[in-house]
Write an enzyme that holds these catalytic residues in place. Structure first.
Site, PDB file in Angstrom:
ATOM      1  CB  CYS A 112       7.005  -4.153  -5.307  1.00 27.29           C
ATOM      2  SG  CYS A 112       6.517  -4.686  -3.748  1.00 27.29           S
ATOM      3  CB  CYS A 195       1.413  -8.445  -0.122  1.00 29.10           C
ATOM      4  SG  CYS A 195       1.144  -7.811  -1.750  1.00 29.10           S
ATOM      5  CB  CYS A 218       8.771  -3.703  -1.210  1.00 30.26           C
ATOM      6  SG  CYS A 218       9.751  -3.066  -0.881  1.00 30.26           S
TER       7      CYS A 218
HETATM    8  S1  SF4 Z   1       3.959  -4.849  -0.870  1.00 33.09           S
HETATM    9 FE1  SF4 Z   1       1.945  -5.230  -2.754  1.00 33.09          FE
HETATM   10  S2  SF4 Z   1       0.005  -4.046  -2.683  1.00 33.09           S
HETATM   11 FE2  SF4 Z   1       2.280  -3.089  -2.120  1.00 33.09          FE
HETATM   12  S3  SF4 Z   1       3.698  -2.396  -3.430  1.00 33.09           S
HETATM   13 FE3  SF4 Z   1       4.277  -4.233  -3.650  1.00 33.09          FE
HETATM   14  S4  SF4 Z   1       3.003  -5.984  -4.191  1.00 33.09           S
HETATM   15 FE4  SF4 Z   1       2.205  -3.958  -4.096  1.00 33.09          FE
END
Ligand code: SF4
EC number: 1.8.4.10
Length: 232
Positions: A112, A195, A218
């Protein structure tokens, strides 16, 4: 940050929804504010309110390179339907994409940071306030969310903080807003495909985000985006 957050809270903290957006976008924050949107399950409500106030308001759409195809299509659909004329697509750079690879499997916080937090921090560097669609009804870290907060270098504005799930639904119906295609498959909060899961009836909307990973945000709303010391 030159904006006085406490002053904004005293003056506008009692407002929400379109009233708050109009007061800030047309008033104290004119030319200094951008909206961030995931074009997810509930995004149409905030975007419709923004479009009613000023469809040329910058709307920052973070494309992590891991979004559902349906989200990309929905972005174009909403953009046309609402007449949004200033949607800015923000992406991770090549180095960030290379470093992120499939980090979502084992290190979603780092993923993220690379795919979301860093690109967004670069994109919002010229703004003093960011509007988002968070709501207290989402639960988890959002339970005590205020409509105006100090975001650490930037003012965070959440015009829908007080809105219930029922109020969001009623607004969709009243304005006949199109739904994200995945809502029909029980996705109620929609981010990157690795996710995001559908939820069962009665589960919180965000229970489908990072399910089983012990993570509920996130970082774009919880970390400082003011770039001070961010090394970005
Ligand atoms: S939501 Fe999942 S895929 Fe998207 S940036 Fe975050 S960890 Fe990575």
């Amino acid at each position: 940050m030159s904006l006085d957050v406490e002053h904004l809270i005293r003056r506008y903290g009692h407002l929400d929804g379109k009233e708050l957006l109009a007061a800030l976008i047309k008033g104290d924050l004119a030319g200094r504010v951008a909206v961030t949107s995931s074009f997810g399950a509930e995004s149409a409500v905030l975007l419709d309110l923004v479009a009613e106030v000023d469809p040329a308001t910058p709307v920052i759409f973070l494309d992590t390179n891991e979004l559902f195809d349906e989200t990309i299509e929905y972005r174009y659909q909403l953009e046309r339907r609402l007449g949004l004329s200033n949607v800015v697509v923000v992406r991770p750079n090549e180095e960030e994409l290379h470093l992120a690879e499939e980090l979502w499997r084992d290190d979603p916080d780092r993923c993220c940071e690379l795919r979301k937090v860093r690109p967004l921090a670069r994109a919002v560097a010229g703004y003093e306030a960011l509007v988002d669609g968070r709501k207290r009804a989402h639960g988890f870290e959002r339970e005590h969310l205020a409509t105006i907060e100090n975001g650490g270098g930037v003012v965070k504005v959440s015009p829908l903080a007080n809105w219930s799930a029922a109020a969001i639904e009623a607004y969709f119906v009243k304005r006949n807003l199109p739904r994200h295609p995945l809502v029909a498959s029980n996705y109620r909060s929609i981010g990157c495909w690795p996710c995001t899961r559908p939820v069962d009836p009665g589960q919180p909307a965000r229970a489908g985000r990072w399910a089983g990973k012990g993570k509920s945000e996130c970082g774009i709303h919880t970390l400082s985006l003011g770039l001070d010391g961010a090394g970005i």
